[in-house]
Structure formats: structure tokens, C-alpha cells
Design a protein around this motif. Sequence first.
Motif, PDB file in Angstrom:
ATOM      1  N   GLN A  15     -20.230 -40.767  -5.037  1.00 31.86           N
ATOM      2  CA  GLN A  15     -19.504 -41.891  -5.638  1.00 31.86           C
ATOM      3  C   GLN A  15     -20.448 -42.995  -6.113  1.00 31.86           C
ATOM      4  OE1 GLN A  15     -16.193 -41.861  -6.226  1.00 31.86           O
ATOM      5  NE2 GLN A  15     -16.315 -39.762  -5.471  1.00 31.86           N
TER       6      GLN A  15
ATOM      7  N   ASP B 165     -13.093 -46.251  -1.150  1.00 33.16           N
ATOM      8  CA  ASP B 165     -13.362 -46.181  -2.591  1.00 33.16           C
ATOM      9  C   ASP B 165     -12.434 -47.120  -3.362  1.00 33.16           C
ATOM     10  OD1 ASP B 165     -15.254 -44.249  -2.030  1.00 33.16           O
ATOM     11  OD2 ASP B 165     -13.967 -42.568  -2.630  1.00 33.16           O
ATOM     12  N   ALA B 166     -11.150 -47.107  -3.001  1.00 36.62           N
ATOM     13  CA  ALA B 166     -10.170 -47.947  -3.695  1.00 36.62           C
ATOM     14  C   ALA B 166     -10.457 -49.432  -3.470  1.00 36.62           C
ATOM     15  CB  ALA B 166      -8.761 -47.612  -3.230  1.00 36.62           C
TER      16      ALA B 166
ATOM     17  N   HIS C  40     -20.480 -38.061   0.434  1.00 33.00           N
ATOM     18  CA  HIS C  40     -19.414 -38.580  -0.421  1.00 33.00           C
ATOM     19  C   HIS C  40     -19.842 -39.894  -1.069  1.00 33.00           C
ATOM     20  CE1 HIS C  40     -15.330 -39.641  -1.720  1.00 33.00           C
ATOM     21  NE2 HIS C  40     -15.579 -40.843  -1.217  1.00 33.00           N
ATOM     22  N   TRP C  41     -20.448 -40.778  -0.287  1.00 30.90           N
ATOM     23  CA  TRP C  41     -20.879 -42.072  -0.823  1.00 30.90           C
ATOM     24  C   TRP C  41     -21.985 -41.903  -1.858  1.00 30.90           C
ATOM     25  CZ3 TRP C  41     -21.076 -43.863   4.891  1.00 30.90           C
ATOM     26  CH2 TRP C  41     -19.781 -44.150   5.331  1.00 30.90           C
TER      27      TRP C  41
ATOM     28  N   ARG D  64      -8.967 -51.694  -6.660  1.00 30.95           N
ATOM     29  CA  ARG D  64      -7.615 -51.208  -6.990  1.00 30.95           C
ATOM     30  C   ARG D  64      -6.647 -51.551  -5.922  1.00 30.95           C
ATOM     31  NH1 ARG D  64      -9.068 -45.170  -7.921  1.00 30.95           N
ATOM     32  NH2 ARG D  64     -11.214 -45.686  -7.709  1.00 30.95           N
TER      33      ARG D  64
ATOM     34  N   ALA E 261      -9.876 -44.506   5.510  1.00 30.43           N
ATOM     35  CA  ALA E 261     -10.281 -43.195   5.000  1.00 30.43           C
ATOM     36  C   ALA E 261     -11.282 -43.403   3.866  1.00 30.43           C
ATOM     37  CB  ALA E 261      -9.068 -42.434   4.502  1.00 30.43           C
ATOM     38  N   LEU E 262     -12.002 -42.343   3.526  1.00 35.27           N
ATOM     39  CA  LEU E 262     -12.999 -42.445   2.451  1.00 35.27           C
ATOM     40  C   LEU E 262     -12.359 -42.882   1.134  1.00 35.27           C
ATOM     41  CD1 LEU E 262     -15.157 -39.284   3.182  1.00 35.27           C
ATOM     42  CD2 LEU E 262     -15.782 -41.670   3.554  1.00 35.27           C
ATOM     43  N   ARG E 263     -11.198 -42.365   0.825  1.00 36.99           N
ATOM     44  CA  ARG E 263     -10.519 -42.745  -0.423  1.00 36.99           C
ATOM     45  C   ARG E 263     -10.055 -44.198  -0.394  1.00 36.99           C
ATOM     46  NH1 ARG E 263      -8.897 -37.899  -3.523  1.00 36.99           N
ATOM     47  NH2 ARG E 263      -9.545 -36.144  -2.253  1.00 36.99           N
ATOM     48  N   GLU E 264      -9.665 -44.686   0.761  1.00 37.76           N
ATOM     49  CA  GLU E 264      -9.264 -46.094   0.876  1.00 37.76           C
ATOM     50  C   GLU E 264     -10.468 -47.009   0.679  1.00 37.76           C
ATOM     51  OE1 GLU E 264      -5.529 -45.690   3.990  1.00 37.76           O
ATOM     52  OE2 GLU E 264      -7.560 -45.868   4.782  1.00 37.76           O
TER      53      GLU E 264
END
Length: 100
Positions: free
Chosen positions: A54, A94-95, A50-51, A100, A89-92
Motif C-alpha cells: 500500500q 487504509d481507509a 500489506h503496508w 475516507r 483491521a488493515l482495511r480500516e
Amino acid sequence: MPGRVTDDRSRPRRCADDVPFLFYDSGLNVIYTATLMADVLGAPPAAVRHWVRQRLLEPTRRAGSIEWFDFAQLVGGRNLARRLGGGLALREIDAQLAGR
């Protein structure tokens, strides 16, 4: 008559899974695949992939479909794995990194 063959119990037995394979580039620097990097970091291999998608980790070289990472990328991955181990989490993650 040959003697009986037994296990040598003076040396501990090791499975092939306990010893990670280390790969070296032409400058004799250790390089890691995504799976080996995940094992060293204690993160799931899916998180490392995932990283990479991204662009938080950049492979230093590619050979076909295999991506190789150097020590600098391992250090960057360590920071990401710490956040993941801290409960994010992965999305957190990323944010947070996107601001953001």
C-alpha cells in the motif's frame, strides 16, 4: 584419560531464535527485513507486507527480492502497528489514512 563433557550450567542456554540478527548498511545504520521489522513491532509479517504494497512503508533498499527498512521506516511502522494493536483491521487503517 579425558574428563567427562557436561553442559556449562553457569551460563544460560540460548536458542538461535531468541536473538534477532541485526544487519547494517554501509553507514553502520541498523536495517531491518520485513520479517524482522514485524518481530520488533509485534505485528504479523503479513501486515508489514500489506503496508509495503500500500506504500505506507517504503523500503530504503532492495537486494533481489529482499526489502530492507531503516529506523525511520520502523518508526512509521510503529504507528501503524499501534493502530493494528488497537483493534483496527488493515482495511480500516487504509481507509483512515486515505481520509475516507
